[in-house]
Design a protein around this motif. Structure first.
Motif, mmCIF file in Angstrom:
data_model
loop_
_atom_site.group_PDB
_atom_site.id
_atom_site.type_symbol
_atom_site.label_atom_id
_atom_site.label_comp_id
_atom_site.label_asym_id
_atom_site.label_seq_id
_atom_site.Cartn_x
_atom_site.Cartn_y
_atom_site.Cartn_z
ATOM 1 N N GLN A 1 0.812 -1.220 0.000
ATOM 2 C CA GLN A 1 0.000 0.000 0.000
ATOM 3 C C GLN A 1 0.849 1.277 0.000
ATOM 4 O O GLN A 1 0.487 2.292 0.575
ATOM 5 C CB GLN A 1 -0.947 0.005 1.197
ATOM 6 C CG GLN A 1 -2.033 -1.050 1.126
ATOM 7 C CD GLN A 1 -3.078 -0.731 0.056
ATOM 8 O OE1 GLN A 1 -3.575 0.372 -0.020
ATOM 9 N NE2 GLN A 1 -3.385 -1.715 -0.766
ATOM 10 N N GLY A 2 2.010 1.206 -0.641
ATOM 11 C CA GLY A 2 2.869 2.378 -0.769
ATOM 12 C C GLY A 2 3.959 2.487 0.262
ATOM 13 O O GLY A 2 4.832 3.358 0.151
ATOM 14 N N LEU A 3 3.961 1.606 1.280
ATOM 15 C CA LEU A 3 5.029 1.661 2.283
ATOM 16 C C LEU A 3 6.388 1.409 1.658
ATOM 17 O O LEU A 3 7.388 2.006 2.066
ATOM 18 C CB LEU A 3 4.781 0.625 3.392
ATOM 19 C CG LEU A 3 3.759 0.974 4.469
ATOM 20 C CD1 LEU A 3 3.629 -0.174 5.461
ATOM 21 C CD2 LEU A 3 4.169 2.247 5.203
ATOM 22 N N ASP B 1 9.381 5.550 -1.834
ATOM 23 C CA ASP B 1 10.151 6.607 -1.181
ATOM 24 C C ASP B 1 9.269 7.592 -0.431
ATOM 25 O O ASP B 1 9.749 8.537 0.175
ATOM 26 C CB ASP B 1 11.012 7.349 -2.202
ATOM 27 C CG ASP B 1 10.191 7.955 -3.335
ATOM 28 O OD1 ASP B 1 8.942 7.913 -3.275
ATOM 29 O OD2 ASP B 1 10.817 8.465 -4.286
ATOM 30 N N LYS B 2 7.953 7.337 -0.440
ATOM 31 C CA LYS B 2 7.002 8.284 0.144
ATOM 32 C C LYS B 2 7.161 8.418 1.654
ATOM 33 O O LYS B 2 6.934 9.483 2.236
ATOM 34 C CB LYS B 2 5.580 7.853 -0.195
ATOM 35 C CG LYS B 2 4.503 8.822 0.249
ATOM 36 C CD LYS B 2 3.127 8.355 -0.182
ATOM 37 C CE LYS B 2 2.979 8.369 -1.678
ATOM 38 N NZ LYS B 2 1.624 8.008 -2.133
ATOM 39 N N PRO C 1 3.791 11.593 5.033
ATOM 40 C CA PRO C 1 3.421 12.866 4.401
ATOM 41 C C PRO C 1 1.918 13.117 4.492
ATOM 42 O O PRO C 1 1.116 12.193 4.562
ATOM 43 C CB PRO C 1 3.867 12.685 2.947
ATOM 44 C CG PRO C 1 3.899 11.214 2.737
ATOM 45 C CD PRO C 1 4.243 10.588 4.055
ATOM 46 N N LYS C 2 1.549 14.374 4.448
ATOM 47 C CA LYS C 2 0.144 14.748 4.604
ATOM 48 C C LYS C 2 -0.721 14.282 3.438
ATOM 49 O O LYS C 2 -1.933 14.094 3.604
ATOM 50 C CB LYS C 2 0.024 16.270 4.763
ATOM 51 C CG LYS C 2 0.615 16.799 6.062
ATOM 52 C CD LYS C 2 0.443 18.300 6.185
ATOM 53 C CE LYS C 2 1.027 18.827 7.491
ATOM 54 N NZ LYS C 2 0.868 20.301 7.612
ATOM 55 N N ASP C 3 -0.126 14.108 2.244
ATOM 56 C CA ASP C 3 -0.913 13.704 1.085
ATOM 57 C C ASP C 3 -0.870 12.193 0.846
ATOM 58 O O ASP C 3 -1.306 11.709 -0.197
ATOM 59 C CB ASP C 3 -0.435 14.428 -0.175
ATOM 60 C CG ASP C 3 1.001 14.066 -0.541
ATOM 61 O OD1 ASP C 3 1.707 13.473 0.306
ATOM 62 O OD2 ASP C 3 1.420 14.377 -1.680
ATOM 63 N N SER C 4 -0.353 11.435 1.817
ATOM 64 C CA SER C 4 -0.258 9.986 1.654
ATOM 65 C C SER C 4 -1.623 9.336 1.812
ATOM 66 O O SER C 4 -2.568 9.925 2.345
ATOM 67 C CB SER C 4 0.710 9.392 2.679
ATOM 68 O OG SER C 4 0.181 9.524 3.988
ATOM 69 N N GLU D 1 18.937 0.814 -7.737
ATOM 70 C CA GLU D 1 17.500 0.761 -7.986
ATOM 71 C C GLU D 1 16.757 1.660 -7.016
ATOM 72 O O GLU D 1 17.285 2.069 -5.975
ATOM 73 C CB GLU D 1 16.988 -0.677 -7.827
ATOM 74 C CG GLU D 1 17.592 -1.670 -8.772
ATOM 75 C CD GLU D 1 17.177 -3.105 -8.464
ATOM 76 O OE1 GLU D 1 17.389 -3.968 -9.334
ATOM 77 O OE2 GLU D 1 16.648 -3.369 -7.357
ATOM 78 N N SER D 2 15.511 1.935 -7.341
ATOM 79 C CA SER D 2 14.618 2.565 -6.371
ATOM 80 C C SER D 2 14.075 1.491 -5.435
ATOM 81 O O SER D 2 14.125 0.281 -5.751
ATOM 82 C CB SER D 2 13.457 3.257 -7.088
ATOM 83 O OG SER D 2 12.625 2.290 -7.715
ATOM 84 N N LEU D 3 13.538 1.898 -4.306
ATOM 85 C CA LEU D 3 12.938 0.935 -3.378
ATOM 86 C C LEU D 3 11.767 0.192 -4.025
ATOM 87 O O LEU D 3 11.682 -1.041 -3.904
ATOM 88 C CB LEU D 3 12.510 1.635 -2.089
ATOM 89 C CG LEU D 3 11.789 0.766 -1.051
ATOM 90 C CD1 LEU D 3 12.600 -0.466 -0.681
ATOM 91 C CD2 LEU D 3 11.467 1.608 0.194
ATOM 92 N N PRO D 4 10.828 0.874 -4.734
ATOM 93 C CA PRO D 4 9.751 0.122 -5.391
ATOM 94 C C PRO D 4 10.279 -0.899 -6.391
ATOM 95 O O PRO D 4 9.775 -2.018 -6.468
ATOM 96 C CB PRO D 4 8.925 1.213 -6.082
ATOM 97 C CG PRO D 4 9.206 2.449 -5.317
ATOM 98 C CD PRO D 4 10.632 2.335 -4.870
#
Length: 330
Positions: free
Chosen positions: A226-228, A231-232, A238-241, A275-278
Motif C-alpha cells: 500500500q505504498g510503504l 520513497d514516500k 506525508p500529509k498527502d499519503s 534501484e529505487s525501493l519500489p
C-alpha cells in the motif's frame, strides 16, 4: 486518436501462468484505486496508455472497485471504447466477484446466482462480450465450494470468460478448488493473493509452494504494501499519503518507528543495487517463477514508468537476500 507504441513488447517480460498457455506481463495494472467515479478521467486514460506502451497487457479489475462500486469497470469501459478496442485481442482483462455489490441477499459472497449475475453486470459496464479471467474474489464460508466453482465453470463454458481464477484463497481452499475445477475440465490457472516484503502470508500458509508444485499461477497484489515500500515514507508520513487521505487499508498506527527504520534500511540496499525501493520490492516478489505477475496501482503515469523498470533488475545475490530477511524479520 491513441496509437500504441510499436516497441511496447520489447519493454516487458512475460511469464507463463502456471501450466496454462497464457502468459502475463511481469507487471500488471490494477484498478483497485484511482479509477473510480471521483478520479480524473484523462489521467486514468493516460495511465492506461502509458501502461500499454510499456508492454503491460493485463488490466485487473473487480465488480466492487471504485468508489463507487462498479465505477472502475465503467471507467475502463469508456477508455476501452475510446482507445483500446483495436487492441482487444492483445489484452488480458480480468474481473472478480465476491464482495458486497448490491443490496439484499443475492449481492455478496459466492452463490451461483450472485457470481453469474455479477459477471453479466461487469461485462455490460465494460462493454465486453467476455473477460479473459473471471475470479471468485474470496472464499464463501457458507456456500458449498462446489457451487462457487460450478459458477466459474459455467462462466467459462458459456464463453463469458476464458479462464477461471480465485483470490484470497488459502492453501486448503485452493487445493479443493483445483480438484473440483479439474473434474469439471475448467481451465483454472491462477490465485491472486497479497504478497510483499512486509506480508509473507502466502509463504506461511503454503499457498506459494502448493501453487508452484501444481501448475497454478500466483499474481501478487499490494506488492508495495500500500505504498510503504516506496520513497514516500522515508521521512515519515506525508500529509498527502494514502494513510492521511484514505485510511481504509493502511492506518497511521501501523507505521511505527520500527517499520520506518526497516523501510529506510531497505531503501539503502536498493540504492546499493542502483534501484529505487519500489523497483527492488517488485523484483523481490518476482525473484522466482512461482509468482507470475505483480499488480501495481498508480495515481499518475510516472509511477507506472518507474515500476516497470523492474524488468531491468539484476538477480539478487544470496548476500542481498539474507540482508533483506534480516531487515524484514528483525
Amino acid at each position: 486518436m491513441y496509437q500504441a507504441d510499436d516497441k511496447r513488447y520489447e519493454r516487458m517480460k512475460y511469464n507463463r501462468c502456471g501450466n496454462s498457455g497464457l502468459m502475463l506481463p511481469a507487471v500488471s495494472l490494477g484498478f483497485w484505486h484511482n479509477f473510480g467515479s471521483s478520479a480524473d478521467y484523462e489521467n486514468m486514460r493516460r495511465m492506461c496508455q502509458t501502461a500499454f506502451d510499456l508492454g503491460i497487457t493485463h488490466f485487473d479489475l473487480a465488480n466492487n472497485y471504485g468508489p463507487v462500486p462498479g465505477s472502475a469497470e465503467e471507467s475502463w469501459g469508456r477508455i476501452l471504447k475510446q482507445d483500446f478496442l483495436p487492441y482487444r485481442d492483445e489484452l488480458v482483462i480480468s474481473t472478480k466477484a465476491g464482495y458486497e455489490m448490491w443490496d439484499g441477499p443475492y449481492g455478496n459472497w459466492g452463490s451461483r446466482k450472485y457470481l453469474l449475475a455479477s459477471l453479466d453486470q461487469s461485462l455490460k459496464r465494460m462493454g465486453l462480450e467476455y473477460v479473459d479471467i473471471f475470479y471468485h474474489h474470496r472464499r464463501d464460508p457458507e456456500t458449498p465450494l462446489e457451487e462457487s466453482m460450478e459458477a466459474l465453470n459455467q462462466a467459462v463454458k458459456s464463453g463469458k470468460a476464458l479462464y477461471a481464477g480465485i483470490s484470497n484463497y488459502d492453501k486448503e481452499s485452493t487445493r479443493r478448488a483445483a480438484e473440483i475445477l479439474k473434474e469439471l475440465h475448467c481451465p483454472f490457472i491462477i490465485n491472486q493473493r497479497r504478497y510483499s516484503l512486509f506480508d509473507r502470508t502466502i509463504e506461511e500458509d503454503g499457498v506459494k509452494e502448493y501453487a508452484g508444485q501444481n501448475g497454478i499461477g500466483i499474481i501478487a497484489f499490494s506488492p508495495l504494501a500500500q505504498g510503504l515500500l516506496s520513497d514516500k515514507y522515508l521521512q515519515g508520513i506525508p500529509k498527502d499519503s494514502r494513510v492521511m487521505t484514505d485510511g481504509r487499508f493502511l492506518k497511521e498506527k501501523d507505521i511505527t518507528p520500527e517499520k520506518l527504520a526497516k523501510i529506510r534500511a531497505l531503501n539503502e540496499l536498493a540504492q546499493e543495487r542502483g534501484e529505487s525501493l519500489p523497483q527492488m520490492a517488485l523484483a523481490w516478489d518476482l525473484k522466482d517463477s512461482d509468482v507470475t505477475s505483480v499488480i501495481i496501482g498508480a495515481s499518475r503515469p510516472e509511477q507506472i514508468r518507474e515500476n516497470c523498470k523492474v524488468v531491468e533488475s539484476r538477480p539478487f545475490t544470496k548476500e542481498e537476500l539474507d540482508r533483506i530477511e534480516e531487515i524484514c524479520r528483525g
